[in-house]
Motif scaffolding. Sequence first.
Motif, PDB file in Angstrom:
ATOM      1  N   TYR A 182       0.834  -1.196   0.000  1.00 43.58           N
ATOM      2  CA  TYR A 182       0.000   0.000   0.000  1.00 43.58           C
ATOM      3  C   TYR A 182       0.875   1.254   0.000  1.00 43.58           C
ATOM      4  O   TYR A 182       0.625   2.202  -0.746  1.00 43.58           O
ATOM      5  CB  TYR A 182      -0.936  -0.001   1.215  1.00 43.58           C
ATOM      6  N   TYR A 183       1.913   1.276   0.805  1.00 34.39           N
ATOM      7  CA  TYR A 183       2.819   2.415   0.898  1.00 34.39           C
ATOM      8  C   TYR A 183       3.525   2.650  -0.437  1.00 34.39           C
ATOM      9  O   TYR A 183       3.639   3.786  -0.898  1.00 34.39           O
ATOM     10  CB  TYR A 183       3.832   2.184   2.018  1.00 34.39           C
TER      11      TYR A 183
ATOM     12  N   LEU B 197       2.481   1.805  -3.437  1.00 31.56           N
ATOM     13  CA  LEU B 197       1.486   2.325  -4.383  1.00 31.56           C
ATOM     14  C   LEU B 197       1.171   3.792  -4.112  1.00 31.56           C
ATOM     15  O   LEU B 197       1.009   4.586  -5.049  1.00 31.56           O
ATOM     16  CB  LEU B 197       0.212   1.476  -4.342  1.00 31.56           C
ATOM     17  N   GLN B 198       1.099   4.166  -2.848  1.00 29.38           N
ATOM     18  CA  GLN B 198       0.835   5.561  -2.494  1.00 29.38           C
ATOM     19  C   GLN B 198       1.980   6.475  -2.931  1.00 29.38           C
ATOM     20  O   GLN B 198       1.749   7.576  -3.417  1.00 29.38           O
ATOM     21  CB  GLN B 198       0.601   5.709  -0.989  1.00 29.38           C
TER      22      GLN B 198
ATOM     23  N   HIS C 228       1.752   6.970  -6.641  1.00 34.11           N
ATOM     24  CA  HIS C 228       0.634   7.863  -6.943  1.00 34.11           C
ATOM     25  C   HIS C 228       1.008   9.317  -6.626  1.00 34.11           C
ATOM     26  O   HIS C 228       0.735  10.230  -7.423  1.00 34.11           O
ATOM     27  CB  HIS C 228      -0.606   7.431  -6.151  1.00 34.11           C
ATOM     28  N   GLN C 229       1.638   9.546  -5.482  1.00 31.73           N
ATOM     29  CA  GLN C 229       2.043  10.895  -5.104  1.00 31.73           C
ATOM     30  C   GLN C 229       3.080  11.461  -6.084  1.00 31.73           C
ATOM     31  O   GLN C 229       3.050  12.650  -6.412  1.00 31.73           O
ATOM     32  CB  GLN C 229       2.620  10.904  -3.682  1.00 31.73           C
TER      33      GLN C 229
END
Length: 137
Positions: free
Chosen positions: A22-23, A25-26, A29-30
Amino acid sequence: MVDISTVSIVVASAGVFAAAIYYILQIRHQTKLRQTEMVMRLYATFGSAEFQNAYQKTMGLEFENYADALKRYATNRAEISSAVTSVGTFFEGIGVLVKRRLISMDLVDDLFGTMILHTWGKVQAPCKGKKRTGRNN
């Protein structure tokens, strides 16, 4: 048989793995959001009346070489120099951002590609006739 401590270790490990995915992917995205925001700021600068005025002055110049450009535009040299410098600095900044991989070449090409090629075609002739100085000799 599987005891409770083994199950809890597996569940905790799965949770840590899921959090790491999750981290990652975040972060991706950022990064894309930051690139998009940066390019949109550049595009807003490009679309400003001040920049468009400088761009039109630059693209409206007619000359054969550097000496010809100096002769033709001697009366308003400071104004022309300011316009050309503004346009050149803007596109150089975009190049630095692409080189450092802060924005993608594909996005720059989609938004500015044609203007960059036209501008380079306009200003490359006088650059060939002028002796270059600096670290890129």
